[in-house]
Design a protein around this motif. Structure first.
Motif, mmCIF file in Angstrom:
data_model
loop_
_atom_site.group_PDB
_atom_site.id
_atom_site.type_symbol
_atom_site.label_atom_id
_atom_site.label_comp_id
_atom_site.label_asym_id
_atom_site.label_seq_id
_atom_site.Cartn_x
_atom_site.Cartn_y
_atom_site.Cartn_z
ATOM 1 N N UNK A 185 -31.033 124.222 2.348
ATOM 2 C CA UNK A 185 -30.040 123.895 1.322
ATOM 3 C C UNK A 185 -29.635 125.093 0.464
ATOM 4 N N UNK A 186 -30.564 125.997 0.228
ATOM 5 C CA UNK A 186 -30.249 127.184 -0.568
ATOM 6 C C UNK A 186 -29.386 128.141 0.242
ATOM 7 N N UNK A 187 -29.671 128.285 1.520
ATOM 8 C CA UNK A 187 -28.820 129.096 2.385
ATOM 9 C C UNK A 187 -27.394 128.542 2.414
ATOM 10 N N UNK A 188 -27.265 127.220 2.502
ATOM 11 C CA UNK A 188 -25.942 126.601 2.538
ATOM 12 C C UNK A 188 -25.159 126.907 1.273
ATOM 13 N N UNK A 189 -25.849 126.918 0.142
ATOM 14 C CA UNK A 189 -25.186 127.247 -1.118
ATOM 15 C C UNK A 189 -24.749 128.710 -1.161
ATOM 16 N N UNK B 119 -35.161 131.265 -6.424
ATOM 17 C CA UNK B 119 -35.665 131.627 -5.103
ATOM 18 C C UNK B 119 -34.516 131.572 -4.102
ATOM 19 N N UNK B 120 -34.371 132.613 -3.310
ATOM 20 C CA UNK B 120 -33.279 132.703 -2.347
ATOM 21 C C UNK B 120 -33.767 133.027 -0.942
ATOM 22 N N UNK C 92 -43.076 134.729 -4.088
ATOM 23 C CA UNK C 92 -44.266 134.570 -4.922
ATOM 24 C C UNK C 92 -43.817 134.552 -6.376
ATOM 25 N N UNK C 93 -44.349 133.619 -7.133
ATOM 26 C CA UNK C 93 -43.954 133.483 -8.531
ATOM 27 C C UNK C 93 -45.199 133.580 -9.408
ATOM 28 N N UNK C 94 -45.123 134.467 -10.383
ATOM 29 C CA UNK C 94 -46.227 134.673 -11.328
ATOM 30 C C UNK C 94 -45.648 134.647 -12.736
ATOM 31 N N UNK D 235 -40.378 136.457 -10.227
ATOM 32 C CA UNK D 235 -40.192 136.269 -8.798
ATOM 33 C C UNK D 235 -40.439 137.565 -8.028
ATOM 34 N N UNK D 236 -41.192 137.434 -6.939
ATOM 35 C CA UNK D 236 -41.409 138.523 -5.998
ATOM 36 C C UNK D 236 -41.015 137.992 -4.616
ATOM 37 N N UNK D 237 -40.076 138.648 -3.956
ATOM 38 C CA UNK D 237 -39.565 138.143 -2.687
ATOM 39 C C UNK D 237 -40.001 139.040 -1.528
#
Length: 200
Positions: free
Chosen positions: A42-46, A167-168, A173-175, A179-181
């Motif tokens: 769904x995020x890719x679609x957006x 997040x994309x 990883x979230x601290x 955000x760390x991708x």
């Protein structure tokens, strides 16, 4: 103890590498991992993508498969190219939403990833999901609830939370909201979690 959220889609091969290596690294760093399966589609679609970017951009796709060969060998992680890509992760993820975080969720997730990326089994099938539950010491209850559920409210809530965190991609990883991708950012995320303080 310091905590880190590990966000991933079962269809992501780089998330598979992270799932195979994160717990030992986190234990060494003194960090607790919170496993957060969600759907990236769904995020890719957006973002305007109707498919994985590794399929939409051929050069990126060729790089992906070669890089995964290198990285899996370097990390000592079993690897086989999946029978199709991307894998359909909806049923597996819906099932995960019905597993209590401290009652076999990491073991189920690792089994599911291995099915798709080390054993060339299709994690979209109830038979494979059931086998992964058993491998984690669980019964078919989560699968049955996922199949009976209409609309996937828990799954939608997880995707919405991923949106709120910006997040994309996966793994992420979230601290402390930071955000760390990407799999290569795992060490930095664990270090931030160990320091247990937000950026100034």
């Amino acid at each position: 103890m310091a905590e880190l959220e590990f966000w991933f889609d079962f269809a992501s091969p780089y998330a598979y590498l992270a799932a195979e290596t994160i717990e030992p690294a986190a234990a060494e760093a003194g960090v607790t991992v919170r496993w957060k399966p969600f759907l990236l589609g769904p995020i890719f679609q957006e973002q305007g993508w109707s498919d994985s970017p590794f399929n939409l951009f051929p050069a990126k796709g060729r790089y992906l498969w070669r890089d995964l060969q290198r990285e899996s060998r370097r990390l000592g992680v079993p690897w086989q190219r999946p029978t199709r890509f991307p894998l359909n992760s909806v049923l597996a993820t819906k099932t995960a939403t019905w597993i209590e975080p401290d009652q076999g969720l990491p073991a189920y997730c690792r089994a599911l990833f291995r099915a798709g990326f080390a054993e060339r089994r299709d994690p979209a099938t109830p038979t494979v999901v059931s086998a992964c539950l058993r491998a984690a010491g669980l019964d078919d209850g989560p699968l049955e609830r996922a199949q009976a559920e209409e609309g996937g409210a828990r799954l939608r809530a997880d995707v919405q939370r991923a949106r709120e965190l910006d997040i994309f991609g996966a793994p992420s990883f979230v601290v402390n909201g930071e955000l760390y991708w990407g799999n290569e950012r795992m060490a930095a995320a664990l270090e931030r979690a160990w320091m247990n303080q937000p950026l100034a």
